[in-house]
Write a protein that holds these residues in place. Structure first.
Motif, PDB file in Angstrom:
ATOM      1  N   TYR A 115       0.804  -1.222   0.000  1.00  0.00           N
ATOM      2  CA  TYR A 115       0.000   0.000   0.000  1.00  0.00           C
ATOM      3  C   TYR A 115       0.837   1.272   0.000  1.00  0.00           C
ATOM      4  O   TYR A 115       0.466   2.264  -0.641  1.00  0.00           O
ATOM      5  N   GLU A 116       1.942   1.265   0.716  1.00  0.00           N
ATOM      6  CA  GLU A 116       2.775   2.473   0.721  1.00  0.00           C
ATOM      7  C   GLU A 116       3.330   2.759  -0.675  1.00  0.00           C
ATOM      8  O   GLU A 116       3.370   3.907  -1.118  1.00  0.00           O
ATOM      9  N   GLU A 117       3.733   1.698  -1.361  1.00  0.00           N
ATOM     10  CA  GLU A 117       4.232   1.876  -2.729  1.00  0.00           C
ATOM     11  C   GLU A 117       3.103   2.306  -3.667  1.00  0.00           C
ATOM     12  O   GLU A 117       3.318   3.092  -4.596  1.00  0.00           O
ATOM     13  N   TYR A 118       1.889   1.784  -3.415  1.00  0.00           N
ATOM     14  CA  TYR A 118       0.735   2.216  -4.220  1.00  0.00           C
ATOM     15  C   TYR A 118       0.533   3.718  -4.101  1.00  0.00           C
ATOM     16  O   TYR A 118       0.342   4.419  -5.098  1.00  0.00           O
ATOM     17  N   VAL A 119       0.560   4.224  -2.877  1.00  0.00           N
ATOM     18  CA  VAL A 119       0.363   5.663  -2.665  1.00  0.00           C
ATOM     19  C   VAL A 119       1.459   6.457  -3.355  1.00  0.00           C
ATOM     20  O   VAL A 119       1.193   7.469  -4.032  1.00  0.00           O
ATOM     21  N   LYS A 120       2.683   6.004  -3.243  1.00  0.00           N
ATOM     22  CA  LYS A 120       3.813   6.708  -3.858  1.00  0.00           C
ATOM     23  C   LYS A 120       3.655   6.791  -5.377  1.00  0.00           C
ATOM     24  O   LYS A 120       3.788   7.879  -5.965  1.00  0.00           O
ATOM     25  N   PHE A 130      -7.686  12.961 -13.897  1.00  0.00           N
ATOM     26  CA  PHE A 130      -7.988  11.638 -13.345  1.00  0.00           C
ATOM     27  C   PHE A 130      -8.761  11.716 -12.027  1.00  0.00           C
ATOM     28  O   PHE A 130      -8.273  11.284 -10.971  1.00  0.00           O
ATOM     29  N   PRO A 131      -9.972  12.278 -12.061  1.00  0.00           N
ATOM     30  CA  PRO A 131     -10.727  12.436 -10.804  1.00  0.00           C
ATOM     31  C   PRO A 131     -11.016  11.118 -10.111  1.00  0.00           C
ATOM     32  O   PRO A 131     -11.042  11.054  -8.869  1.00  0.00           O
ATOM     33  N   GLU A 142     -10.114  10.310  -6.297  1.00  0.00           N
ATOM     34  CA  GLU A 142     -11.159   9.940  -5.340  1.00  0.00           C
ATOM     35  C   GLU A 142     -10.804   8.633  -4.627  1.00  0.00           C
ATOM     36  O   GLU A 142     -10.970   8.515  -3.398  1.00  0.00           O
ATOM     37  N   PHE A 143     -10.321   7.648  -5.377  1.00  0.00           N
ATOM     38  CA  PHE A 143      -9.961   6.370  -4.754  1.00  0.00           C
ATOM     39  C   PHE A 143      -8.835   6.574  -3.750  1.00  0.00           C
ATOM     40  O   PHE A 143      -8.874   6.018  -2.636  1.00  0.00           O
ATOM     41  N   LEU A 144      -7.817   7.362  -4.128  1.00  0.00           N
ATOM     42  CA  LEU A 144      -6.693   7.600  -3.225  1.00  0.00           C
ATOM     43  C   LEU A 144      -7.155   8.308  -1.957  1.00  0.00           C
ATOM     44  O   LEU A 144      -6.751   7.946  -0.839  1.00  0.00           O
ATOM     45  N   THR A 145      -8.028   9.297  -2.112  1.00  0.00           N
ATOM     46  CA  THR A 145      -8.540  10.028  -0.946  1.00  0.00           C
ATOM     47  C   THR A 145      -9.302   9.100  -0.020  1.00  0.00           C
ATOM     48  O   THR A 145      -9.115   9.129   1.216  1.00  0.00           O
ATOM     49  N   THR A 169      -8.106   0.150   3.306  1.00  0.00           N
ATOM     50  CA  THR A 169      -8.279  -0.637   2.088  1.00  0.00           C
ATOM     51  C   THR A 169      -9.747  -0.678   1.661  1.00  0.00           C
ATOM     52  O   THR A 169     -10.660  -0.594   2.482  1.00  0.00           O
ATOM     53  N   ALA A 170      -9.941  -0.833   0.349  1.00  0.00           N
ATOM     54  CA  ALA A 170     -11.285  -0.920  -0.221  1.00  0.00           C
ATOM     55  C   ALA A 170     -11.502  -2.315  -0.777  1.00  0.00           C
ATOM     56  O   ALA A 170     -10.579  -3.120  -0.903  1.00  0.00           O
ATOM     57  N   SER A 171     -12.748  -2.599  -1.135  1.00  0.00           N
ATOM     58  CA  SER A 171     -13.080  -3.926  -1.663  1.00  0.00           C
ATOM     59  C   SER A 171     -12.770  -4.053  -3.145  1.00  0.00           C
ATOM     60  O   SER A 171     -12.834  -5.151  -3.694  1.00  0.00           O
ATOM     61  N   THR A 172     -12.476  -2.944  -3.775  1.00  0.00           N
ATOM     62  CA  THR A 172     -12.139  -2.962  -5.199  1.00  0.00           C
ATOM     63  C   THR A 172     -10.698  -2.505  -5.393  1.00  0.00           C
ATOM     64  O   THR A 172     -10.078  -1.959  -4.473  1.00  0.00           O
ATOM     65  N   LEU A 173     -10.192  -2.707  -6.607  1.00  0.00           N
ATOM     66  CA  LEU A 173      -8.842  -2.260  -6.931  1.00  0.00           C
ATOM     67  C   LEU A 173      -8.873  -0.844  -7.492  1.00  0.00           C
ATOM     68  O   LEU A 173      -9.894  -0.390  -8.017  1.00  0.00           O
TER      69      LEU A 173
END
Length: 505
Positions: free
Chosen positions: A449-454, A471-472, A476-479, A486-490
């Motif tokens: 997850y940390e790498e995802y945010v980066k 890319f709204p 939105e997903f990042l926020t 974590t969310a249930s979707t990718l």
């Protein structure tokens, strides 16, 4: 920073109807002989269609064949029958049924074996669909039937230019010039620049020859001589800023118009490094690898910016096979094979041409990429992955090969396998926002997850700086992730179109 945005801006007697338009590099629908139909420009992704009914030129062919039929002993041809045969060819041609058009053209040749016009028509269609050997034979037969027929000489020369047989092509083009009156011919061949420009402007046939001769010199890599010829023939004017014109109108032009604008800019004196570079990028997208290599190398040579020189060298490495030469026939087969699939949906015909390109040039990655697209669309996932792997083996530094394989693996949910491919893709071209967002999704799927945010923040930051796309859905997903975990979707992975020079393969 990657290649594209790292570049800083710098400033610094023959009938006309016998000829193709003076854009010799095009692998578009063929410009048929006197009985040809003309096409309107169409969007690149649309199937090409000729919107007009049978034209005056096609009716002229009908009249010609009726005269021949009436004079030939033992030939019984009713007017309606001949008209119907020509209409079958042109209708199939309009509808994009080129194999049917080819068969109908063959039938026309059989009915009128002593006439050159049907053979020239047959050769034109064969050339368009990539059957170059058939086209060469048809043109040669048309010339043998009528040695003084300039149109067949021109078409033979034009095809030989496409195939890289430049010296042979010049022989046929020079013969074509002899069809003009002596005084016109002398001015074109021996006159001063003003006289040459005068006859080129007055005679579309000679303009076409001039354009082809410039193309030959450009393909050989002698850009200085090409500019000299372009000025001598009056194709470009001294003191005109063609680069500014190309930049200002590029957003409003179709593919052919963009080609013409940047080609003129590349031939202008003094050349603008940016426009020479952009012309090379356009050629890369369209599949003209050899000329693109020359243009990118020339733009890199002309620039005074060390950053741009490094960008040019990198572009050659990751987009143009490191400058390695390939045969013109293989290049043209790859271009036409792609078109036959995307426009006519002729998967079998396209596969035949692309496999022939690979046989000629095993180290040329583009045919593998196109074959992967065909296999993927057929649902043959394993075969598609095999073709993509072979593309990377053919050219390990090819950015698009790595990207396409990574994207295929992501689509199959093979995220762990996709991660190293995406990292390699971004090593080769760091400005690929779509690949960076795919990498973010892959990392998220594996709990990194940390790498995802980066990676997501890097992609959004780049988009804010260099793109109008915000890319709204990604924001939105990042926020939401940072607020609730974590969310249930990718994460979403929009795949924006990359800059000119990085598309279509």
């Amino acid at each position: 920073m990657g290649v594209a945005q790292a570049r800083t801006r710098e400033r610094g007697g023959a009938r006309t109807s016998d000829l193709a338009a003076p854009r010799s590099l095009a692998a578009q629908r063929p410009h048929l002989p006197r009985h040809a139909l003309r096409q309107r420009p169409t969007p690149r992704t649309d199937a090409l269609r000729i919107e007009r009914p049978v034209t005056r030129a096609a009716r002229a062919l009908v009249a010609l064949l009726l005269v021949v039929a009436s004079a030939a002993p033992g030939v019984m041809a009713e007017p309606d029958e001949v008209a119907a045969q020509v209409e079958r060819v042109t209708q199939a041609y309009r509808d994009g049924r080129f194999q049917d058009a080819l068969v109908s053209a063959r039938d026309l040749v059989k009915q009128f074996p002593d006439e050159p016009a049907p053979r020239t028509l047959y050769g034109s269609i064969a050339e368009y669909i990539g059957e170059f050997d058939e086209a060469l034979v048809a043109y040669a037969q048309a010339r043998a039937l009528s040695p003084d027929r300039a149109g067949a000489q021109y078409r033979m020369g034009s095809l030989l230019v496409r195939l890289g047989a430049y010296d042979q092509a010049l022989t046929h083009l020079d013969f074509f010039v002899t069809s003009f009156p002596w005084d016109v011919r002398w001015k074109f061949l021996n006159g001063d620049a003003e006289q040459k420009a005068q006859v080129v402007k007055a005679e579309p046939g000679l303009e076409a020859i001039a354009q082809l001769k410039v193309d030959i010199v450009m393909e050989k890599g002698d850009l200085a001589q090409a500019r000299t010829l372009a000025h001598e023939y009056g194709l470009v004017a001294a003191g005109r800023n063609y680069c500014t014109d190309a930049r200002q109108r590029a957003s409003r032009r179709g593919s052919d118009e963009l080609f013409k604008a940047f080609r003129l800019a590349a031939l202008a004196t003094p050349p603008d490094p940016d426009c020479v570079w952009w012309y090379g990028q356009w050629l890369t997208d369209e599949g003209y690898v050899r000329l693109a290599q020359h243009m990118v190398s020339e733009g890199t040579r002309l620039t005074t910016s060390p950053v741009n020189k490094a960008s040019g060298e990198r572009y050659l490495k990751v987009r143009l096979m490191g400058g390695r030469s390939i045969s013109k026939r293989a290049e043209q087969l790859a271009i036409i094979g792609r078109q036959r699939y995307l426009r006519e949906r002729d998967a079998d015909g396209a596969t035949h041409l692309l496999e022939e390109a690979i046989r000629l040039e095993p180290g040329f990655p583009r045919p593998y990429l196109h074959l992967a697209r065909i296999a993927w669309d057929r649902g043959e996932r394993t075969s598609a992955l095999d073709w993509l792997t072979r593309a990377i083996q053919a050219d390990p530094e090819h950015w698009r090969a790595h990207r396409n394989l990574a994207q295929a693996l992501v689509s199959l949910g093979r995220y762990a396998d996709a991660e190293p491919r995406l990292r390699r893709t971004l090593e080769l071209f760091g400005d690929d926002t779509g690949a960076q967002l795919m990498l973010a999704r892959v990392l998220y799927s594996q709990g990194k997850y940390e790498e995802y945010v980066k990676e997501t923040r890097l992609a959004l930051q780049f988009a804010e700086t260099w793109s109008r796309q915000r890319f709204p859905e990604v924001r939105e997903f990042l926020t939401n992730y940072e607020a609730a975990g974590t969310a249930s979707t990718l994460p979403p992975t929009p795949d924006p179109r990359v800059l000119m020079g990085w598309n279509q393969d």
